[in-house]
Design a protein around this motif. Structure first.
Motif, PDB file in Angstrom:
ATOM      1  N   GLY A  10      66.678  41.600  61.549  1.00  0.00           N
ATOM      2  CA  GLY A  10      67.734  40.637  61.307  1.00  0.00           C
ATOM      3  C   GLY A  10      67.679  40.064  59.917  1.00  0.00           C
ATOM      4  N   LEU A  11      68.428  38.996  59.726  1.00  0.00           N
ATOM      5  CA  LEU A  11      68.514  38.293  58.451  1.00  0.00           C
ATOM      6  C   LEU A  11      67.731  36.998  58.537  1.00  0.00           C
ATOM      7  N   VAL A  12      66.887  36.761  57.551  1.00  0.00           N
ATOM      8  CA  VAL A  12      66.062  35.565  57.539  1.00  0.00           C
ATOM      9  C   VAL A  12      65.890  35.084  56.104  1.00  0.00           C
ATOM     10  N   GLN A  13      65.715  33.792  55.929  1.00  0.00           N
ATOM     11  CA  GLN A  13      65.471  33.238  54.605  1.00  0.00           C
ATOM     12  C   GLN A  13      64.023  33.454  54.185  1.00  0.00           C
ATOM     13  N   ALA A  14      63.803  33.487  52.884  1.00  0.00           N
ATOM     14  CA  ALA A  14      62.449  33.613  52.365  1.00  0.00           C
ATOM     15  C   ALA A  14      61.564  32.529  52.957  1.00  0.00           C
ATOM     16  N   GLY A  15      60.371  32.926  53.352  1.00  0.00           N
ATOM     17  CA  GLY A  15      59.449  32.008  53.982  1.00  0.00           C
ATOM     18  C   GLY A  15      59.535  32.003  55.495  1.00  0.00           C
ATOM     19  N   GLY A  16      60.563  32.630  56.023  1.00  0.00           N
ATOM     20  CA  GLY A  16      60.753  32.676  57.459  1.00  0.00           C
ATOM     21  C   GLY A  16      59.953  33.777  58.124  1.00  0.00           C
ATOM     22  N   SER A  17      60.188  33.946  59.418  1.00  0.00           N
ATOM     23  CA  SER A  17      59.433  34.903  60.216  1.00  0.00           C
ATOM     24  C   SER A  17      60.342  35.743  61.094  1.00  0.00           C
ATOM     25  N   GLU A  88      61.331  40.846  48.718  1.00  0.00           N
ATOM     26  CA  GLU A  88      60.795  42.179  48.515  1.00  0.00           C
ATOM     27  C   GLU A  88      60.509  42.904  49.826  1.00  0.00           C
ATOM     28  N   ASP A  89      60.471  42.181  50.931  1.00  0.00           N
ATOM     29  CA  ASP A  89      60.252  42.790  52.235  1.00  0.00           C
ATOM     30  C   ASP A  89      61.523  43.404  52.811  1.00  0.00           C
ATOM     31  N   THR A  90      62.646  43.164  52.163  1.00  0.00           N
ATOM     32  CA  THR A  90      63.917  43.699  52.642  1.00  0.00           C
ATOM     33  C   THR A  90      63.875  45.222  52.672  1.00  0.00           C
ATOM     34  N   ALA A  91      64.141  45.794  53.832  1.00  0.00           N
ATOM     35  CA  ALA A  91      64.089  47.240  54.007  1.00  0.00           C
ATOM     36  C   ALA A  91      64.483  47.578  55.432  1.00  0.00           C
ATOM     37  N   VAL A  92      64.647  48.863  55.689  1.00  0.00           N
ATOM     38  CA  VAL A  92      64.756  49.348  57.051  1.00  0.00           C
ATOM     39  C   VAL A  92      63.346  49.632  57.533  1.00  0.00           C
ATOM     40  N   TYR A  93      62.986  49.052  58.656  1.00  0.00           N
ATOM     41  CA  TYR A  93      61.650  49.215  59.210  1.00  0.00           C
ATOM     42  C   TYR A  93      61.686  50.237  60.338  1.00  0.00           C
ATOM     43  N   TYR A  94      60.795  51.216  60.257  1.00  0.00           N
ATOM     44  CA  TYR A  94      60.739  52.303  61.221  1.00  0.00           C
ATOM     45  C   TYR A  94      59.446  52.267  62.015  1.00  0.00           C
ATOM     46  N   TYR A 104      56.469  60.908  66.008  1.00  0.00           N
ATOM     47  CA  TYR A 104      57.784  60.463  66.433  1.00  0.00           C
ATOM     48  C   TYR A 104      58.197  59.231  65.643  1.00  0.00           C
ATOM     49  N   TRP A 105      59.496  59.117  65.402  1.00  0.00           N
ATOM     50  CA  TRP A 105      60.049  58.011  64.635  1.00  0.00           C
ATOM     51  C   TRP A 105      61.151  57.298  65.406  1.00  0.00           C
ATOM     52  N   GLY A 106      61.220  55.985  65.235  1.00  0.00           N
ATOM     53  CA  GLY A 106      62.334  55.228  65.756  1.00  0.00           C
ATOM     54  C   GLY A 106      63.529  55.344  64.834  1.00  0.00           C
ATOM     55  N   GLN A 107      64.644  54.775  65.251  1.00  0.00           N
ATOM     56  CA  GLN A 107      65.863  54.840  64.464  1.00  0.00           C
ATOM     57  C   GLN A 107      65.853  53.891  63.272  1.00  0.00           C
ATOM     58  N   GLY A 108      65.013  52.902  63.308  1.00  0.00           N
ATOM     59  CA  GLY A 108      64.926  51.933  62.238  1.00  0.00           C
ATOM     60  C   GLY A 108      65.687  50.665  62.557  1.00  0.00           C
ATOM     61  N   THR A 109      65.186  49.555  62.061  1.00  0.00           N
ATOM     62  CA  THR A 109      65.844  48.271  62.229  1.00  0.00           C
ATOM     63  C   THR A 109      65.853  47.550  60.882  1.00  0.00           C
ATOM     64  N   GLN A 110      67.003  47.004  60.525  1.00  0.00           N
ATOM     65  CA  GLN A 110      67.164  46.377  59.220  1.00  0.00           C
ATOM     66  C   GLN A 110      66.543  44.992  59.193  1.00  0.00           C
ATOM     67  N   VAL A 111      65.748  44.751  58.162  1.00  0.00           N
ATOM     68  CA  VAL A 111      65.207  43.421  57.884  1.00  0.00           C
ATOM     69  C   VAL A 111      65.696  43.003  56.513  1.00  0.00           C
ATOM     70  N   THR A 112      66.411  41.894  56.455  1.00  0.00           N
ATOM     71  CA  THR A 112      66.930  41.382  55.196  1.00  0.00           C
ATOM     72  C   THR A 112      66.413  39.971  54.974  1.00  0.00           C
ATOM     73  N   VAL A 113      65.790  39.754  53.834  1.00  0.00           N
ATOM     74  CA  VAL A 113      65.222  38.454  53.497  1.00  0.00           C
ATOM     75  C   VAL A 113      65.968  37.904  52.294  1.00  0.00           C
ATOM     76  N   SER A 114      66.625  36.775  52.468  1.00  0.00           N
ATOM     77  CA  SER A 114      67.381  36.154  51.394  1.00  0.00           C
ATOM     78  C   SER A 114      66.543  35.096  50.691  1.00  0.00           C
ATOM     79  N   SER A 115      66.851  34.870  49.421  1.00  0.00           N
ATOM     80  CA  SER A 115      66.115  33.882  48.645  1.00  0.00           C
ATOM     81  C   SER A 115      66.795  32.533  48.656  1.00  0.00           C
TER      82      SER A 115
END
Length: 115
Positions: A10-17, A88-94, A104-115
């Protein structure tokens, strides 16, 4: 083959979890390695963290001290707790699983970190 089902991105602000989960849809061999990789646009896929069925853990230097990987062997599920997130952690996580039958690989999940 094994299907890996990911959730928690999901989308989270910098410093979040965020907490990512990945569950294997089929039974897997007792001896295996599960982990998380990530890929940012225009970059190579890189290792984030891995954990063996015996509990041995490996982290990328960039996430050490901020991320924590864990697993439930009975459920074939791996988790990634991500704290103190940075843009800098923003990426698709697999999600990844390696056992005697292959990789085996998952489809990936988007992680977006805003400043």
């Amino acid at each position: 083959q094994v299907q890996l089902v990911e959730s928690g991105g999901g989308l989270v602000q910098a410093g979040g979890s965020l907490r990512l989960s990945c569950a294997a849809s089929r039974s897997i061999f007792s001896r295996n390695v599960m982990g998380w990789y990530r890929q940012a646009p225009g970059k190579q896929r890189e290792l984030v963290a891995t954990i063996t069925s015996g509990g041995s853990i490996n982290y990328a230097d960039s996430v050490k001290g901020r991320f924590a990987i864990s697993r439930d062997n009975a459920k074939g599920t791996v988790y990634l707790q991500m704290n103190s997130l940075k843009p800098e952690d923003t990426a698709v996580y697999y999600c990844n699983l390696s056992d005697l039958r292959g990789m085996y690989w998952g489809q990936g999940t988007q992680v977006t970190v805003s400043s």
